[in-house]
Motif scaffolding. Structure first.
Motif, PDB file in Angstrom:
ATOM      1  N   SER A  29      32.170  46.763 101.974  1.00  0.00           N
ATOM      2  CA  SER A  29      32.363  47.740 103.049  1.00  0.00           C
ATOM      3  C   SER A  29      32.293  49.175 102.527  1.00  0.00           C
ATOM      4  CB  SER A  29      33.697  47.495 103.759  1.00  0.00           C
ATOM      5  OG  SER A  29      34.789  47.694 102.878  1.00  0.00           O
ATOM      6  N   TYR A  30      32.547  49.373 101.229  1.00  0.00           N
ATOM      7  CA  TYR A  30      32.442  50.725 100.654  1.00  0.00           C
ATOM      8  C   TYR A  30      31.002  51.224 100.634  1.00  0.00           C
ATOM      9  CZ  TYR A  30      37.314  50.977  99.179  1.00  0.00           C
ATOM     10  OH  TYR A  30      38.686  51.052  99.168  1.00  0.00           O
ATOM     11  N   TRP A  31      30.032  50.302 100.676  1.00  0.00           N
ATOM     12  CA  TRP A  31      28.633  50.703 100.648  1.00  0.00           C
ATOM     13  C   TRP A  31      28.078  51.011 102.039  1.00  0.00           C
ATOM     14  CZ3 TRP A  31      26.465  46.381  96.876  1.00  0.00           C
ATOM     15  CH2 TRP A  31      26.944  46.652  95.592  1.00  0.00           C
ATOM     16  N   ARG A  32      28.739  50.458 103.067  1.00  0.00           N
ATOM     17  CA  ARG A  32      28.215  50.633 104.416  1.00  0.00           C
ATOM     18  C   ARG A  32      28.376  52.081 104.866  1.00  0.00           C
ATOM     19  NH1 ARG A  32      31.601  45.930 105.733  1.00  0.00           N
ATOM     20  NH2 ARG A  32      30.449  44.088 105.032  1.00  0.00           N
ATOM     21  N   ASN A  33      27.327  52.606 105.477  1.00  0.00           N
ATOM     22  CA  ASN A  33      27.339  53.978 106.008  1.00  0.00           C
ATOM     23  C   ASN A  33      27.694  55.010 104.944  1.00  0.00           C
ATOM     24  OD1 ASN A  33      26.867  52.961 108.698  1.00  0.00           O
ATOM     25  ND2 ASN A  33      29.021  52.405 108.764  1.00  0.00           N
ATOM     26  N   PHE A  34      27.289  54.735 103.695  1.00  0.00           N
ATOM     27  CA  PHE A  34      27.639  55.639 102.594  1.00  0.00           C
ATOM     28  C   PHE A  34      27.067  57.037 102.815  1.00  0.00           C
ATOM     29  CE2 PHE A  34      26.814  57.402  98.311  1.00  0.00           C
ATOM     30  CZ  PHE A  34      28.115  57.447  97.843  1.00  0.00           C
ATOM     31  N   GLY A  35      25.890  57.126 103.437  1.00  0.00           N
ATOM     32  CA  GLY A  35      25.264  58.429 103.676  1.00  0.00           C
ATOM     33  C   GLY A  35      26.098  59.351 104.541  1.00  0.00           C
ATOM     34  N   GLU A  36      26.987  58.767 105.369  1.00  0.00           N
ATOM     35  CA  GLU A  36      27.845  59.604 106.209  1.00  0.00           C
ATOM     36  C   GLU A  36      28.747  60.506 105.381  1.00  0.00           C
ATOM     37  OE1 GLU A  36      28.190  56.489 109.996  1.00  0.00           O
ATOM     38  OE2 GLU A  36      29.956  56.962 108.782  1.00  0.00           O
ATOM     39  N   ARG A  37      29.059  60.069 104.161  1.00  0.00           N
ATOM     40  CA  ARG A  37      29.929  60.883 103.300  1.00  0.00           C
ATOM     41  C   ARG A  37      29.225  62.173 102.846  1.00  0.00           C
ATOM     42  NH1 ARG A  37      34.458  57.853 101.972  1.00  0.00           N
ATOM     43  NH2 ARG A  37      34.265  55.597 102.312  1.00  0.00           N
ATOM     44  N   PHE A  38      27.902  62.216 103.017  1.00  0.00           N
ATOM     45  CA  PHE A  38      27.130  63.421 102.720  1.00  0.00           C
ATOM     46  C   PHE A  38      26.609  64.083 103.997  1.00  0.00           C
ATOM     47  CE2 PHE A  38      27.177  61.120  98.746  1.00  0.00           C
ATOM     48  CZ  PHE A  38      27.383  62.128  97.823  1.00  0.00           C
ATOM     49  N   GLY A  39      27.184  63.716 105.142  1.00  0.00           N
ATOM     50  CA  GLY A  39      26.858  64.379 106.400  1.00  0.00           C
ATOM     51  C   GLY A  39      25.738  63.738 107.179  1.00  0.00           C
ATOM     52  N   PHE A  40      25.124  62.673 106.651  1.00  0.00           N
ATOM     53  CA  PHE A  40      24.059  61.993 107.375  1.00  0.00           C
ATOM     54  C   PHE A  40      24.665  61.005 108.374  1.00  0.00           C
ATOM     55  CE2 PHE A  40      22.225  63.170 103.229  1.00  0.00           C
ATOM     56  CZ  PHE A  40      21.164  63.958 103.660  1.00  0.00           C
ATOM     57  N   GLY A  41      23.816  60.252 109.068  1.00  0.00           N
ATOM     58  CA  GLY A  41      24.315  59.206 109.951  1.00  0.00           C
ATOM     59  C   GLY A  41      24.306  59.590 111.413  1.00  0.00           C
ATOM     60  N   ALA A  42      24.982  58.770 112.209  1.00  0.00           N
ATOM     61  CA  ALA A  42      24.961  58.894 113.664  1.00  0.00           C
ATOM     62  C   ALA A  42      25.581  60.207 114.116  1.00  0.00           C
ATOM     63  CB  ALA A  42      25.700  57.721 114.295  1.00  0.00           C
ATOM     64  N   GLY A  43      25.118  60.656 115.274  1.00  0.00           N
ATOM     65  CA  GLY A  43      25.630  61.897 115.832  1.00  0.00           C
ATOM     66  C   GLY A  43      26.045  61.739 117.273  1.00  0.00           C
ATOM     67  N   SER A  44      26.501  62.837 117.865  1.00  0.00           N
ATOM     68  CA  SER A  44      26.956  62.838 119.248  1.00  0.00           C
ATOM     69  C   SER A  44      25.850  63.359 120.156  1.00  0.00           C
ATOM     70  CB  SER A  44      28.198  63.730 119.374  1.00  0.00           C
ATOM     71  OG  SER A  44      28.543  63.895 120.732  1.00  0.00           O
ATOM     72  N   VAL A 112      28.926  69.271 104.844  1.00  0.00           N
ATOM     73  CA  VAL A 112      29.687  69.706 106.011  1.00  0.00           C
ATOM     74  C   VAL A 112      28.754  70.240 107.095  1.00  0.00           C
ATOM     75  CG1 VAL A 112      31.359  71.421 106.821  1.00  0.00           C
ATOM     76  CG2 VAL A 112      31.815  70.133 104.735  1.00  0.00           C
ATOM     77  N   ARG A 113      27.748  71.017 106.724  1.00  0.00           N
ATOM     78  CA  ARG A 113      26.807  71.548 107.724  1.00  0.00           C
ATOM     79  C   ARG A 113      26.051  70.421 108.423  1.00  0.00           C
ATOM     80  NH1 ARG A 113      25.921  75.673 103.855  1.00  0.00           N
ATOM     81  NH2 ARG A 113      24.079  74.586 103.032  1.00  0.00           N
ATOM     82  N   ARG A 114      25.588  69.434 107.648  1.00  0.00           N
ATOM     83  CA  ARG A 114      24.872  68.314 108.267  1.00  0.00           C
ATOM     84  C   ARG A 114      25.779  67.559 109.235  1.00  0.00           C
ATOM     85  NH1 ARG A 114      22.436  68.144 103.085  1.00  0.00           N
ATOM     86  NH2 ARG A 114      24.107  66.835 102.252  1.00  0.00           N
ATOM     87  N   PHE A 115      27.018  67.382 108.843  1.00  0.00           N
ATOM     88  CA  PHE A 115      27.981  66.698 109.707  1.00  0.00           C
ATOM     89  C   PHE A 115      28.160  67.459 111.016  1.00  0.00           C
ATOM     90  CE2 PHE A 115      32.433  66.564 111.131  1.00  0.00           C
ATOM     91  CZ  PHE A 115      32.565  65.219 111.417  1.00  0.00           C
ATOM     92  N   PHE A 116      28.358  68.769 110.959  1.00  0.00           N
ATOM     93  CA  PHE A 116      28.547  69.565 112.172  1.00  0.00           C
ATOM     94  C   PHE A 116      27.300  69.539 113.047  1.00  0.00           C
ATOM     95  CE2 PHE A 116      32.400  70.958 110.335  1.00  0.00           C
ATOM     96  CZ  PHE A 116      33.140  71.615 111.310  1.00  0.00           C
ATOM     97  N   ASP A 117      26.114  69.578 112.428  1.00  0.00           N
ATOM     98  CA  ASP A 117      24.867  69.523 113.195  1.00  0.00           C
ATOM     99  C   ASP A 117      24.775  68.227 113.998  1.00  0.00           C
ATOM    100  OD1 ASP A 117      24.069  71.979 112.241  1.00  0.00           O
ATOM    101  OD2 ASP A 117      22.769  71.154 110.666  1.00  0.00           O
ATOM    102  N   ARG A 118      25.283  67.142 113.433  1.00  0.00           N
ATOM    103  CA  ARG A 118      25.183  65.841 114.100  1.00  0.00           C
ATOM    104  C   ARG A 118      26.307  65.609 115.106  1.00  0.00           C
ATOM    105  NH1 ARG A 118      22.389  65.633 109.627  1.00  0.00           N
ATOM    106  NH2 ARG A 118      20.704  64.092 109.361  1.00  0.00           N
ATOM    107  N   VAL A 119      27.521  65.946 114.730  1.00  0.00           N
ATOM    108  CA  VAL A 119      28.681  65.636 115.573  1.00  0.00           C
ATOM    109  C   VAL A 119      28.884  66.663 116.681  1.00  0.00           C
ATOM    110  CG1 VAL A 119      31.215  65.415 115.491  1.00  0.00           C
ATOM    111  CG2 VAL A 119      29.805  64.252 113.810  1.00  0.00           C
ATOM    112  N   ARG A 120      28.496  67.910 116.445  1.00  0.00           N
ATOM    113  CA  ARG A 120      28.533  68.988 117.437  1.00  0.00           C
ATOM    114  C   ARG A 120      29.931  69.125 118.063  1.00  0.00           C
ATOM    115  NH1 ARG A 120      23.841  67.362 121.419  1.00  0.00           N
ATOM    116  NH2 ARG A 120      24.293  69.411 122.297  1.00  0.00           N
ATOM    117  N   PRO A 121      30.962  69.344 117.238  1.00  0.00           N
ATOM    118  CA  PRO A 121      32.318  69.389 117.800  1.00  0.00           C
ATOM    119  C   PRO A 121      32.574  70.615 118.662  1.00  0.00           C
ATOM    120  CG  PRO A 121      32.339  69.973 115.470  1.00  0.00           C
ATOM    121  CD  PRO A 121      30.941  69.517 115.791  1.00  0.00           C
ATOM    122  N   ARG A 122      33.216  70.376 119.794  1.00  0.00           N
ATOM    123  CA  ARG A 122      33.703  71.474 120.627  1.00  0.00           C
ATOM    124  C   ARG A 122      35.086  71.901 120.154  1.00  0.00           C
ATOM    125  NH1 ARG A 122      35.289  75.148 122.376  1.00  0.00           N
ATOM    126  NH2 ARG A 122      35.457  76.012 124.466  1.00  0.00           N
TER     127      ARG A 122
END
Length: 420
Positions: A29-44, A112-122
């Protein structure tokens, strides 16, 4: 000073990433969605409400807040981030398809920038205390209000954070709002630089936890399956070096209650096999919950090596010891067994939740045990005294009930920020 922090982050993150990947050899499970730790992955798909809960305990505590926000803002996507596979698994189990669950990124500017671009928090809502300079800076740069919910900080942490000087002061220079657990926490956040007008005491969201109606029945069924007619006690969320103390306590219990069953629930899944090996070395007769096998009359310990069942097993027990407290981890959630009306025992190390510990101990709903002998003796006494168990359990339920309301106070803080 910030440049020094960023350089250190770039040096440390490869080490942290390597440790995570190495753990994956034991737990995939530590390998799953590992790219999210660098801001990649699913977004909103649209601007979202983002809630961060670092691990299982915080995820569980966030449940009433998540439920309230979903009711209040049904058209706004919710994102819940966590830092551990067990936290992510628990969040998915609790919140289902309606909430995007992913990992929080490492505190690197690009991640962090990649994460914000994907999640788009209000809005960003961080449970308890997670102080990440680059993440907070990005909130400020994008004018995303940040709320520290159920926030707490020890004096030891304040002294440590002060070494970071301007980096910490900059964290609170932007639109950061603090919903502190207690007045002491609020004052410590002010010492770190939080603006007095944006620092409030809102209480602890863990008190707003509601026992699911099916939990008591599940506990009854588990007890009937594994320990019909036997006294039962549980050691929940134990850590390395603590299981040995709990087993010593159980030997004390068995002297006066020879049929007693211990439910042993290690905190971290990666330690399940290690604890099983310890039980084998100690020649303890035990059953692993994951085996699907029911305990026999001669079984001494049921090793709870599954996820998401701790609350059900608390409901199956007569007495609860909450771990991480006989060793200097800082303790875990005392409120879950208290809400179930179970007498609560804890060790002396409760610095992760001192206000909750003080409250329950002051009300007579929880007691401190100093070592294995004290734990074993007190469990044995309580197992022999049903009237005392009922009285202490009722005090615990009342203490939890009387301190609810943190979620509503937080919503009064959050609503104007979302309306702005």
């Amino acid at each position: 000073m910030r440049l020094v922090y960023v350089l250190l982050a770039y040096l440390l993150v490869p080490v942290l990433a390597g440790i995570t990947l190495w753990r994956g050899f034991r737990d995939r499970s530590y390998w799953r969605n590992f790219g999210e730790r660098f801001g990649f992955g699913a977004g909103s798909p649209a601007q979202s409400i983002w809630i961060h809960a670092v691990s299982v305990g915080e995820v569980q505590a966030s449940a009433p807040l998540v439920a309230a926000l979903r009711r209040r803002y049904p058209d706004m996507p919710l994102v819940v981030t966590t830092g551990t596979p067990t936290g992510a698994a628990r969040a998915r189990a609790l919140f289902g398809e309606g909430v995007l669950v992913r990992y929080v990124p490492y505190d690197l500017p690009g991640s962090v920038r990649r994460f914000f671009d994907r999640v788009r928090p209000r809005i960003a809502i961080v449970l308890e205390t997670e102080l990440w300079p680059n993440l907070y800076r990005e909130c400020g740069r994008r004018r995303v209000p940040l709320v520290l919910a159920s926030a707490r900080v020890s004096q030891r942490s304040v002294d440590r954070y002060r070494w970071l000087g301007s980096v910490i002061r900059e964290l609170f220079a932007r639109e950061v709002f603090v919903g502190a657990q207690g007045e002491q926490d609020a004052e410590r956040f002010r010492q770190l630089g939080a603006a007095a007008e944006r620092t409030h005491v809102t209480g602890n969201v863990k008190f707003d936890f509601s026992v699911p109606p099916e939990t008591v029945e599940k506990g009854r069924a588990l007890r009937e399956l594994h320990a019909p007619g036997r006294p039962v006690w549980i050691a929940g969320s134990t850590h390395g070096g603590e299981e040995e103390l709990v087993l010593a306590a159980h030997r004390t219990v068995q002297r006066s209650h020879p049929t007693a069953l211990l439910l042993l629930a290690p905190r971290h899944p990666q330690r399940f096999d290690d604890v099983a090996a310890l039980l084998e070395r100690e020649q303890v007769r035990f059953v692993r919950r994951s085996s699907g096998t029911a305990c026999m009359a001669q079984t001494e310990v049921l090793l709870i090596d599954t996820l998401g069942e701790l609350l059900d097993f608390y409901a199956a027990a007569d007495v609860a010891y909450v771990g991480g407290s006989l060793v200097p981890i800082g303790g875990h959630n005392l409120l879950e067994p208290a809400a179930l009306g179970i007498p609560v025992l804890t060790g002396p190390h409760n610095f992760n939740g001192p206000d909750v510990a003080r409250l329950l101990i002051g009300r007579g709903a929880a007691e401190i045990v100093s070592d294995a002998d004290a734990l074993g003796n007190r469990v044995a006494q309580l197992l022999a005294d049903g009237a005392a168990r009922a009285r202490i359990g009722a005090l615990g339920r009342a203490a939890v009930e009387e301190n609810r309301g943190a979620v509503e106070k937080l919503l009064r803080l959050i609503d104007p920020l979302l309306a702005a």
